[in-house]
Enzyme design. Structure first.
Site, PDB file in Angstrom:
ATOM      1  CE  LYS A 162      -4.257  -1.455   0.037  1.00 52.26           C
ATOM      2  NZ  LYS A 162      -5.121  -1.130  -1.101  1.00 52.26           N
ATOM      3  CG  ASP A 191      -4.054  -0.317  -4.290  1.00 51.74           C
ATOM      4  OD1 ASP A 191      -4.323   0.779  -4.836  1.00 51.74           O
ATOM      5  OD2 ASP A 191      -4.930  -1.074  -3.817  1.00 51.74           O
ATOM      6  CD  GLU A 217      -5.177  -2.153  -7.203  1.00 58.24           C
ATOM      7  OE1 GLU A 217      -4.582  -3.199  -7.535  1.00 58.24           O
ATOM      8  OE2 GLU A 217      -6.033  -2.132  -6.296  1.00 58.24           O
ATOM      9  CG  ASP A 242      -9.467  -1.619  -6.598  1.00 63.11           C
ATOM     10  OD1 ASP A 242     -10.550  -2.211  -6.813  1.00 63.11           O
ATOM     11  OD2 ASP A 242      -8.962  -1.562  -5.460  1.00 63.11           O
ATOM     12  CE  LYS A 266     -10.428  -4.649  -4.634  1.00 61.93           C
ATOM     13  NZ  LYS A 266     -10.336  -3.383  -3.881  1.00 61.93           N
ATOM     14  CD  GLN A 294     -15.519  -4.079  -1.821  1.00 61.41           C
ATOM     15  OE1 GLN A 294     -15.423  -4.121  -3.040  1.00 61.41           O
ATOM     16  NE2 GLN A 294     -16.665  -3.875  -1.204  1.00 61.41           N
TER      17      GLN A 294
HETATM   18  C1  MUC Z   1      -7.577  -2.347  -2.465  1.00 65.09           C
HETATM   19  O1  MUC Z   1      -7.184  -3.008  -3.433  1.00 65.09           O
HETATM   20  O2  MUC Z   1      -7.763  -1.163  -2.637  1.00 65.09           O
HETATM   21  C2  MUC Z   1      -8.778  -1.212   0.257  1.00 65.09           C
HETATM   22  C3  MUC Z   1      -9.985  -0.617   0.153  1.00 65.09           C
HETATM   23  C4  MUC Z   1     -10.811  -1.485  -0.580  1.00 65.09           C
HETATM   24  O3  MUC Z   1     -11.976  -1.309  -0.932  1.00 65.09           O
HETATM   25  O4  MUC Z   1     -10.121  -2.583  -0.921  1.00 65.09           O
HETATM   26  C5  MUC Z   1      -8.856  -2.540  -0.309  1.00 65.09           C
HETATM   27  C6  MUC Z   1      -7.772  -3.025  -1.153  1.00 65.09           C
HETATM   28 MG    MG Z   2      -6.940  -1.237  -4.755  1.00 65.22          MG
END
Ligand code: MUC
Ligand code: MG
Length: 367
Positions: A162, A191, A217, A242, A266, A294
């Site tokens: 992250k 991401d 991402e 995403d 997702k 998610q």
């Molecule tokens: C992601 O890939 O962003 C964080 C917030 C969400 O909705 O999913 C996660 C992971």
């Molecule tokens: Mg994401």
């Protein structure tokens, strides 16, 4: 397979470790368990994880929209009338997690009714998914230590880092520390959850050019339209949409506008039916996909594995399937086990999941 009842059960399970990222943090899994009952006594199950800061859904809004809007229009139909049911869901804009959970619970019912696993019904490509682990914000030392510990305990060697903090060097230092610690034995990608501006993103990518990242991402908001296009054009790896590409129309728009070059799918957001349509778009347009997370619990993770393993394209990359490890407990009677870096599909029928009713009684919020 006539649908007689749809339950939306709010439950809350604390996290052992808070997951922090650019758009929020998660301390408690305040999710909704969705159960679809049929006249033959079948019960389909799925999980809806609300992400208020991303899509505006909350635990309460998911329960309310299912109980007051969706269930009354779906009860009385056959679970096999999938297009009719989707027309009902589609009429309402938004509410992705609520719609996705209903869709997946219906597939669970259908699989049970046909005595076939959902993963086989969906495509039956393989029986497992490699697992990618998501590393939330922390110091370089602690993020390296977490990566090493999941590597040792579960054989995981793909990490989504992250990013999106200021200054960008906070995250650049983490990625560099991970690469120096593991050498070339692991896959790393990032991401940003829209945390950076386009120019911060380009700056960070330049600083990390030698780190062998494989995906980037949502580094900046998709609404930074020209800046985002400028960033994506010079991004050296696939740029994953995403939260900016959550339904087929958005997917087309974002890809054709040059705002992304890959997709996160997702199941918590698009269930099995719409995820399948998005996957077909990705295949038709020739862009890569990654199975995202998610921040699902074990029920949701099992759904991601069922879909990801069902298709060749979704099982090429490791899927993000390990967020449940941060939870203190979960609802499955037989907990998921990651081994040799992979999670297996449950044989079924349906999704092959059994809820531990004592745990549900303990964690449910509506009793
Ligand atoms: C992601 O890939 O962003 C964080 C917030 C969400 O909705 O999913 C996660 C992971
Ligand atoms: Mg994401």
């Amino acid at each position: 397979m006539k649908i007689t009842r749809i339950e939306a059960i709010p439950f809350a399970i604390p996290y052992a470790k808070t997951l922090k990222f650019a758009s929020g943090e998660v301390r408690t899994a305040d999710h909704v368990l969705v159960r679809v009952h049929t006249d033959e006594g079948l019960v389909g199950t799925a999980e809806a994880p609300p992400r208020p800061y991303t899509y505006g859904e909350t635990q309460q809004s998911i329960v309310a929209v299912i109980e007051t809007v969706f269930a009354p229009q779906i009860i009385g139909r056959s679970a096999l009338e999938r297009e009719q049911i989707h027309a009902v869901l589609h009429r309402t804009v938004g509410n992705p997690a609520a719609k996705a959970a209903i869709d997946m619970a219906l597939w669970d019912v259908i699989g049970q009714g046909l005595e076939v696993s959902v993963s086989q019904l969906l495509g039956g490509w393989t029986d497992r998914m490699r697992v990618s682990h998501m590393l939330g914000f922390d110091t370089p030392e602690r993020m390296v230590a977490e990566a090493q510990s999941v590597h040792d305990a579960y054989g995981i060697s793909t990490f989504k880092v992250k990013v999106g903090r200021r200054p960008v060097t906070l995250d650049v230092d983490v990625c560099r520390a991970l690469r120096e610690h593991f050498g070339d034995t692991v896959e790393l990608y990032i991401d940003g959850n829209r945390g950076w501006t386009p120019s911060e993103s380009v700056d960070a990518l330049r600083r990390m050019a030698d780190l062998g990242l494989t995906l980037a991402e949502e580094l900046c908001p998709a609404d930074d339209i020209l800046g985002r296009r400028w960033l994506v054009r010079q991004c050296p790896v696939p740029f994953v949409a995403d939260e900016s590409a959550t339904r087929p129309g958005e997917v087309t728009r974002e890809l054709l506008d040059g705002n992304a070059t890959a997709l996160s799918i997702k199941t918590a957001r698009t269930g099995f039916t719409v995820s399948g349509r998005i996957l077909a778009q990705a295949e038709g347009l020739g862009v890569e996909v990654v199975m995202g997370n998610q921040i699902d619990g074990q029920v949701g993770t099992l759904c991601s594995v069922a879909f990801g393993a069902a298709h060749r394209t979704t099982s090429l990359r490791a899927g993000e399937l390990s967020n449940f490890l941060d939870m203190q407990d979960d609802l499955l009677a037989e907990p998921l086990q990651i081994a040799d870096g992979a999670l297996e599909v449950r044989p079924g029928p349906g999704l092959g999941l059994t809820i531990d009713e004592d745990k549900l009684t303990h964690y449910r919020q509506d009793a």
